[in-house]
Write an enzyme that holds these catalytic residues in place. Sequence first.
Site, PDB file in Angstrom:
ATOM      1  N   LYS A 194      92.269  43.135  75.423  1.00  0.00           N
ATOM      2  CA  LYS A 194      91.645  44.308  76.035  1.00  0.00           C
ATOM      3  C   LYS A 194      90.693  44.999  75.055  1.00  0.00           C
ATOM      4  CE  LYS A 194      95.587  46.380  76.950  1.00  0.00           C
ATOM      5  NZ  LYS A 194      96.655  45.494  76.431  1.00  0.00           N
ATOM      6  N   ARG A 252      99.442  52.487  82.400  1.00  0.00           N
ATOM      7  CA  ARG A 252     100.507  51.557  82.024  1.00  0.00           C
ATOM      8  C   ARG A 252     101.767  51.762  82.854  1.00  0.00           C
ATOM      9  NH1 ARG A 252      98.317  50.385  76.525  1.00  0.00           N
ATOM     10  NH2 ARG A 252      99.513  48.741  75.573  1.00  0.00           N
ATOM     11  N   ARG A 294      97.192  39.440  63.968  1.00  0.00           N
ATOM     12  CA  ARG A 294      96.477  40.708  63.756  1.00  0.00           C
ATOM     13  C   ARG A 294      97.241  41.577  62.748  1.00  0.00           C
ATOM     14  NH1 ARG A 294      95.177  44.508  68.834  1.00  0.00           N
ATOM     15  NH2 ARG A 294      97.413  44.881  68.738  1.00  0.00           N
ATOM     16  N   ARG A 310      98.629  47.764  61.335  1.00  0.00           N
ATOM     17  CA  ARG A 310      99.369  48.391  62.433  1.00  0.00           C
ATOM     18  C   ARG A 310     100.841  48.022  62.330  1.00  0.00           C
ATOM     19  NH1 ARG A 310      96.417  47.874  68.197  1.00  0.00           N
ATOM     20  NH2 ARG A 310      98.605  48.131  68.802  1.00  0.00           N
ATOM     21  N   ARG A 365     107.559  45.407  72.998  1.00  0.00           N
ATOM     22  CA  ARG A 365     106.334  45.808  73.704  1.00  0.00           C
ATOM     23  C   ARG A 365     106.121  44.938  74.933  1.00  0.00           C
ATOM     24  NH1 ARG A 365     102.194  45.404  68.908  1.00  0.00           N
ATOM     25  NH2 ARG A 365     100.636  45.899  70.486  1.00  0.00           N
TER      26      ARG A 365
HETATM   27  P1  B4P Z   1      93.612  42.940  71.648  1.00  0.00           P
HETATM   28  O1  B4P Z   1      93.943  42.065  72.744  1.00  0.00           O
HETATM   29  O2  B4P Z   1      92.305  43.511  71.529  1.00  0.00           O
HETATM   30  O3  B4P Z   1      94.799  43.992  71.755  1.00  0.00           O
HETATM   31  P2  B4P Z   1      95.059  44.943  72.977  1.00  0.00           P
HETATM   32  O4  B4P Z   1      95.488  44.165  74.170  1.00  0.00           O
HETATM   33  O5  B4P Z   1      93.881  45.856  73.156  1.00  0.00           O
HETATM   34  O6  B4P Z   1      96.162  45.827  72.324  1.00  0.00           O
HETATM   35  P3  B4P Z   1      97.546  46.484  72.526  1.00  0.00           P
HETATM   36  O7  B4P Z   1      98.020  46.434  73.933  1.00  0.00           O
HETATM   37  O8  B4P Z   1      98.365  45.882  71.464  1.00  0.00           O
HETATM   38  O9  B4P Z   1      97.363  47.941  72.068  1.00  0.00           O
HETATM   39  P4  B4P Z   1      97.193  49.384  72.625  1.00  0.00           P
HETATM   40  O10 B4P Z   1      96.359  49.998  71.585  1.00  0.00           O
HETATM   41  O11 B4P Z   1      96.713  49.475  74.024  1.00  0.00           O
HETATM   42  O12 B4P Z   1      93.847  42.175  70.336  1.00  0.00           O
HETATM   43  C1  B4P Z   1      94.944  41.359  70.045  1.00  0.00           C
HETATM   44  C2  B4P Z   1      94.588  40.297  69.026  1.00  0.00           C
HETATM   45  O13 B4P Z   1      94.174  39.118  69.705  1.00  0.00           O
HETATM   46  C3  B4P Z   1      93.448  40.653  68.076  1.00  0.00           C
HETATM   47  O14 B4P Z   1      93.784  40.246  66.790  1.00  0.00           O
HETATM   48  C4  B4P Z   1      92.274  39.860  68.604  1.00  0.00           C
HETATM   49  O15 B4P Z   1      91.364  39.489  67.595  1.00  0.00           O
HETATM   50  C5  B4P Z   1      92.951  38.642  69.191  1.00  0.00           C
HETATM   51  N1  B4P Z   1      92.196  38.047  70.290  1.00  0.00           N
HETATM   52  C6  B4P Z   1      91.533  38.716  71.271  1.00  0.00           C
HETATM   53  N2  B4P Z   1      90.956  37.835  72.115  1.00  0.00           N
HETATM   54  C7  B4P Z   1      91.292  36.573  71.676  1.00  0.00           C
HETATM   55  C8  B4P Z   1      91.005  35.247  72.143  1.00  0.00           C
HETATM   56  N3  B4P Z   1      90.262  35.006  73.241  1.00  0.00           N
HETATM   57  N4  B4P Z   1      91.520  34.201  71.462  1.00  0.00           N
HETATM   58  C9  B4P Z   1      92.273  34.421  70.363  1.00  0.00           C
HETATM   59  N5  B4P Z   1      92.571  35.652  69.861  1.00  0.00           N
HETATM   60  C10 B4P Z   1      92.079  36.724  70.518  1.00  0.00           C
HETATM   61  O16 B4P Z   1      98.684  50.013  72.639  1.00  0.00           O
HETATM   62  C11 B4P Z   1      99.473  50.197  71.473  1.00  0.00           C
HETATM   63  C12 B4P Z   1     100.703  51.071  71.773  1.00  0.00           C
HETATM   64  O17 B4P Z   1     100.282  52.415  72.152  1.00  0.00           O
HETATM   65  C13 B4P Z   1     101.595  50.634  72.951  1.00  0.00           C
HETATM   66  O18 B4P Z   1     102.558  49.680  72.559  1.00  0.00           O
HETATM   67  C14 B4P Z   1     102.240  51.992  73.370  1.00  0.00           C
HETATM   68  O19 B4P Z   1     103.313  52.327  72.543  1.00  0.00           O
HETATM   69  C15 B4P Z   1     101.129  52.995  73.153  1.00  0.00           C
HETATM   70  N6  B4P Z   1     100.336  53.245  74.367  1.00  0.00           N
HETATM   71  C16 B4P Z   1      99.002  52.956  74.520  1.00  0.00           C
HETATM   72  N7  B4P Z   1      98.585  53.300  75.758  1.00  0.00           N
HETATM   73  C17 B4P Z   1      99.665  53.825  76.396  1.00  0.00           C
HETATM   74  C18 B4P Z   1      99.862  54.337  77.721  1.00  0.00           C
HETATM   75  N8  B4P Z   1      98.870  54.371  78.625  1.00  0.00           N
HETATM   76  N9  B4P Z   1     101.106  54.776  78.072  1.00  0.00           N
HETATM   77  C19 B4P Z   1     102.105  54.757  77.193  1.00  0.00           C
HETATM   78  N10 B4P Z   1     101.989  54.260  75.933  1.00  0.00           N
HETATM   79  C20 B4P Z   1     100.770  53.803  75.518  1.00  0.00           C
END
Ligand code: B4P
Length: 191
Positions: A14, A89, A128, A134, A146
């Site tokens: 994302k 979420r 990551r 993180r 998670r």
């Molecule tokens: P991303 O894929 O970018 O990670 P994300 O889904 O955005 O992140 P996440 O869900 O962990 O975090 P969030 O901040 O929302 O990257 C993952 C990795 O994969 C990276 O290293 C990237 O380089 C790699 N990658 C990406 N694409 C790739 C591909 N095609 N091939 C290979 N590798 C690839 O949430 C963090 C925490 O915040 C949650 O656990 C929760 O506690 C809290 N939170 C956030 N929003 C909330 C909400 N609305 N309600 C309640 N809690 C919330």
Amino acid sequence: MFNLILFGPPGSGKGTQSEKLIAKYGLKHLSTGDLLRSEIANQTPLGLEAKTLMDKGQLVPDAVVIGMIDAAMTNNPQARGFLFDGFPRTKAQSEALDELLHKKNASINVLLALDVTEEELIKRLLNRGLTSGRSDDTKEDVIRARLGEYRNKTANVADYYNKSGKTVMIKGEGSVDEIFDSLSAEIDKRM
Ligand code: B4P
């Protein structure tokens, strides 16, 4: 306004895809994860409360994230649309978002859901964690917590928007550019 939810489990891409999509479509990026990490970095009371939960892999309370999104939308009255990343979420967050948009005579245009296997998610997040600093990415048990929260509380958000035909599944494995092209094709059909 054009309003998009980029949806998927932790590590599904994302954040990665959001950066590219906002550059292409000029939408305002609203990531609750980024907003929470900024509160943590500034050591605010909200950030300190959120960190305890995030470090255990748990969701932050609905009222906290809904309040953050409400404020961010109010602070961006000129936005031509929003890209919601990591929000909503829960069903309660989805209902609150619909209500906030309704007040602006707007709605969600599409929810794009990145589909990635759990094995690949764990691999990406641990990878990551080697460089991101993180604390929620370094321990496999926290990552599994998670993913559990996602299955139990978040996955049904896609069903919620599917009732109005707005959910589209996207293959989230492959190169970043291939996935970006699939997402762009769905947006172009609707914009
Ligand atoms: P991303 O894929 O970018 O990670 P994300 O889904 O955005 O992140 P996440 O869900 O962990 O975090 P969030 O901040 O929302 O990257 C993952 C990795 O994969 C990276 O290293 C990237 O380089 C790699 N990658 C990406 N694409 C790739 C591909 N095609 N091939 C290979 N590798 C690839 O949430 C963090 C925490 O915040 C949650 O656990 C929760 O506690 C809290 N939170 C956030 N929003 C909330 C909400 N609305 N309600 C309640 N809690 C919330």
